[in-house]
Motif scaffolding. Structure first.
Motif, PDB file in Angstrom:
ATOM      1  N   LYS A 280      36.379  29.115  47.956  1.00 42.22           N
ATOM      2  CA  LYS A 280      37.052  28.802  46.830  1.00 42.22           C
ATOM      3  C   LYS A 280      36.487  27.787  45.969  1.00 42.22           C
ATOM      4  O   LYS A 280      35.801  26.827  46.306  1.00 42.22           O
ATOM      5  N   GLN A 301      37.992  36.935  42.846  1.00 40.36           N
ATOM      6  CA  GLN A 301      39.635  36.895  42.695  1.00 40.36           C
ATOM      7  C   GLN A 301      40.085  35.931  41.622  1.00 40.36           C
ATOM      8  O   GLN A 301      39.653  34.715  41.577  1.00 40.36           O
ATOM      9  N   PRO A 303      42.414  33.486  39.201  1.00 44.49           N
ATOM     10  CA  PRO A 303      43.238  32.428  39.529  1.00 44.49           C
ATOM     11  C   PRO A 303      44.573  32.889  39.507  1.00 44.49           C
ATOM     12  O   PRO A 303      45.099  33.964  38.869  1.00 44.49           O
ATOM     13  N   ASP A 304      45.367  32.083  40.250  1.00 44.11           N
ATOM     14  CA  ASP A 304      46.977  32.747  40.553  1.00 44.11           C
ATOM     15  C   ASP A 304      47.535  32.858  39.012  1.00 44.11           C
ATOM     16  O   ASP A 304      47.392  31.886  38.146  1.00 44.11           O
ATOM     17  N   GLY A 305      48.251  33.770  38.794  1.00 43.52           N
ATOM     18  CA  GLY A 305      49.212  33.752  37.635  1.00 43.52           C
ATOM     19  C   GLY A 305      48.058  34.561  36.454  1.00 43.52           C
ATOM     20  O   GLY A 305      48.809  34.832  35.327  1.00 43.52           O
ATOM     21  N   HIS A 306      47.062  34.954  36.813  1.00 41.81           N
ATOM     22  CA  HIS A 306      46.257  35.610  35.785  1.00 41.81           C
ATOM     23  C   HIS A 306      46.058  37.009  36.040  1.00 41.81           C
ATOM     24  O   HIS A 306      44.625  37.541  35.391  1.00 41.81           O
ATOM     25  N   GLU A 307      46.672  37.713  36.814  1.00 40.06           N
ATOM     26  CA  GLU A 307      46.390  39.000  37.386  1.00 40.06           C
ATOM     27  C   GLU A 307      46.761  40.116  36.241  1.00 40.06           C
ATOM     28  O   GLU A 307      46.263  41.344  36.434  1.00 40.06           O
ATOM     29  N   TYR A 328      42.317  24.419  37.807  1.00 41.91           N
ATOM     30  CA  TYR A 328      42.557  25.804  38.422  1.00 41.91           C
ATOM     31  C   TYR A 328      41.425  26.282  39.193  1.00 41.91           C
ATOM     32  O   TYR A 328      40.555  25.562  39.402  1.00 41.91           O
TER      33      TYR A 328
END
Length: 690
Positions: A280, A301, A303-307, A328
């Motif tokens: 991480k 991977q 960051p959360d919310g950027h997929e 982030y």
């Protein structure tokens, strides 16, 4: 009236329910397409109802929407909620900023003129003369001047030519830059241009920390932020929103399979090494541009919310929120950029063997998108590169092999160009790359990265201009595992990235001053072999041609510019002066009125009466044509009352105050009748007696 509007709106909704729903869906989808094409904002699109006339459905929806707006407007006026009206006026401006789409002039003028009249009406009804002046005369004067200036320009110059006028385009550019700085730029310490090549002369590095990077096992990284795909001669732009929106279904399909352009290097390397370590990484943005997330090529991977899909089409990770993001996390694997030559050969061999068909299929579609969007080159630069670099070879079967392209571009830049961290500013009048290669021959990393990216395109290799920050081996030296790294502004850097077929985007350092700063791949292994789209070209002797630098005198430039455009520039300056002048005199008048009212309402009745008597005397002195008998008698009473208030110990009577107010009213009325409109205007705004 309000009840009638409510009843009509309810009846329409009940009777036209199905048409209303169909129209709302069509209207929503149209708005979603507009935001996707112009701003890269992706909204969910809904399936339209097919058994209903679409034109009729949209008309019904707009009629009902208009009725709803009428009801809302009625309530706002009835309840005097002026703040909501002001916020309503900001909506079109926000939409224009986000989408870059402007409505017709007539609609724009009608909307804001109606809004201003509504505000005037609200404040007039409140009975406060002060608010009427502020909202009424000041705004209408400014609107009149702006409208007159616009009509003059439209009459003298066609709209298309007006929009292309340098004064107008520069104003739009400055306004856009100011808004961009307000939203995303917290500091100016990073030494980056954000793609605007005019800023190369203003770049300033700093020791101030711009990023804080935390990870378990420290490793060097290229943290890319801005990625430029489109070159227009004076700037780099991100992926075209319209092109990305057209391919949204492609990226939706790719993302469903777990394929992202930002994580492709880690995914490709994972095909040959399934035991790669990951960790991480936490980035805190203190002072850098916050529109982009600064992420490494080794990111595994997002960051959360950027997929999901967005307008950047996997070129970079765009930040969320109106002001971007400054904190982030993401997952990254071990260093890969220093091994891309070997990795490229290994992945190519694996895919050629027919293994991992899902990745191969996804990469082939993304590969086609990359070649269509990131190999575009202006024809003028193609002829220049042919002159400077020689023939690029027959690219009908593919691009020049990577090794040949990298070594030839490096050799050319090392031999002919000089590095400087403080180059001369770029004027923006000509092509940035041509000016660098032919004229100045000296530049910073932005110059080298730009020229190299375009040269790779000349050889048929997809390439882009990238700006971000370096986490160098020197930065992590003597640091403990898990320790937070403070990345200073001086680590801001511009470099070139190229697309390796099958593997993805990798950084290639083309600025001689930065050779060895980061761990580099061995160019003599792996990539010297011809890839599936590679075609080698022989080395050719380079010929240097010096061209005469023609300096054009300013007077000649002015003549070429045209007297009519010079006149328009003069008008624009004059209009600006008029706006400032009117705004100044209106504000001074408002201030004078405020101070006069404050003196008239003084708690000390004698001081208040003296102020009113003095004001009446000023008005009386302006009446050169004389006054009526009533006005003369009242003025004598006011004069006596003023003397009493100033010198007598006796108290002031209420009737004396009323006489002063009545005298002032009559004197104003008679003065306005005596004077013409210009004299009244002078007394109102210059002498400020009304």
């Amino acid at each position: 009236m309000g009840i009638l509007l409510f009843v009509l709106a309810g009846a329409c909704v009940f009777y036209f329910c199905r048409f209303l729903l169909a129209g709302a869906v069509l209207f929503w989808n149209k708005g979603a397409d507009l935001l996707g094409n112009s701003a890269g904002i992706y909204l969910v699109r809904y399936q339209a109802i097919t058994d209903i006339d679409s034109d009729l459905a949209v008309m019904v929806f707009l009629v009902c929407l208009g009725m709803a707006a009428g009801v809302a407007g009625y309530l706002l006026f009835r309840w005097r909620i002026s703040l909501l009206l002001v916020l309503l006026g900001l909506v079109p401006a926000v939409v224009m900023v986000v989408t870059g789409s402007f409505p017709g002039r007539s609609l724009f003028i009608v909307f804001y003129f109606t809004l201003v009249l509504g505000l005037i009406r609200m404040h007039t009804d409140k009975g406060t003369v002060m608010q009427t002046w502020i909202w009424g005369e000041g705004i209408l004067y400014l609107a009149a001047v702006a409208l007159a200036a616009g009509l003059i320009l439209v009459r003298m110059l066609p709209q298309e030519e007006y929009q292309d006028l340098k004064v107008v385009s520069d104003a739009k550019e400055k306004a856009g830059e100011a808004l961009y700085d307000l939203r995303y730029k917290k500091g100016q310490t990073g030494g980056l241009t954000g793609g605007n090549l005019k800023n190369t002369g203003n770049m300033a590095s700093s020791e101030e920390t711009v990023l804080k990077v935390s990870m378990e096992e420290l490793q060097p990284m290229y943290l890319r932020g801005f990625v430029g795909s489109r070159y227009d001669g004076s700037s780099w732009k991100s992926t075209d929103f319209a092109s990305a929106y057209e391919e949204r279904n492609l990226f939706y399909w790719l993302h469903q399979k777990g394929f992202y352009g930002e994580t492709q290097l880690a995914s490709g390397a994972g095909l040959t090494d399934t035991g790669m370590k990951s960790q991480k990484v936490h980035v805190e943005n203190l002072a850098a541009d916050s529109r982009y997330l600064y992420t490494p090529y080794e990111m595994q991977q997002l960051p959360d919310g950027h997929e999901g899909e967005d307008g950047f089409a996997d070129s970079t990770v765009g930040a969320k929120g109106f002001f971007g993001e400054r904190d982030y996390f993401f997952t990254a694997v071990q260093p890969l950029t220093s091994q891309f030559t070997d990795l490229g050969a290994q992945v190519y061999q694996l895919l050629a063997s027919g293994k991992d068909t899902d990745y191969r299929q996804a990469e082939s579609y993304y590969n086609a998108f990359v070649y269509a969007n990131d190999t575009q080159l202006p024809a003028a630069l193609e002829s220049l590169f042919k002159q400077e670099l020689g023939e690029a070879g027959d690219r009908s079967e593919g691009h020049t092999d990577y090794y040949t392209a990298i070594t030839r571009i490096r050799t050319y830049l090392e031999k002919h160009m000089t590095y400087s961290s403080a180059p001369d500013p770029y004027s923006g009048s000509g092509d940035f790359t041509r000016e660098f290669l032919e004229d100045k021959k000296i530049g910073c990393d932005v110059h080298f990265a730009t020229a190299a990216a375009l040269m790779f395109r000349y050889y048929g290799i997809p390439s882009r201009h990238v700006e971000g920050y370096l986490v160098t081996p020197a930065d992590i030296q003597d640091k403990k595992s898990g320790e937070t790294l403070d990345i200073p502004g001086k680590n801001g850097h511009a470099w070139t990235e190229i697309y390796i077929d099958g593997l993805g985007w990798v950084p290639v350092e083309m600025t001689p001053e930065y050779y060895g700063v980061m761990d580099e791949a061995d160019l003599k292994t792996g990539l010297e072999a011809k890839g599936r789209q590679a075609k080698a070209v022989p080395e050719e002797a380079q010929t240097e041609q010096e061209e005469e630098n023609i300096q054009t005198h300013w007077s000649l430039q002015l003549a070429l510019f045209g007297i009519e455009k010079f006149f328009l520039l003069f008008l624009a300056v004059f209009d600006a002066f008029c706006v400032v002048f009117i705004l100044t005199v209106v504000m001074l008048r408002i201030q004078a009125l405020y101070m006069r009212r404050k003196r008239f309402s003084n708690k000390d009745e004698k001081k208040a009466l003296c102020a009113m008597a003095g004001y009446a005397q000023d008005l009386y002195s302006k009446g050169e044509a004389g006054y009526s008998k009533e006005a003369e008698e009242l003025y004598q009473q006011v004069y006596q009352a003023g003397q009493k208030a100033a010198f007598s110990p006796h108290s002031i009577q209420f009737k004396e105050q009323e006489a002063c107010r009545e005298c002032i009213r009559i004197l104003k009325k008679e003065l306005k009748k005596q004077n013409n409109w210009f004299e009244n205007w002078v007394m109102k705004y210059i002498e400020r007696l009304y």
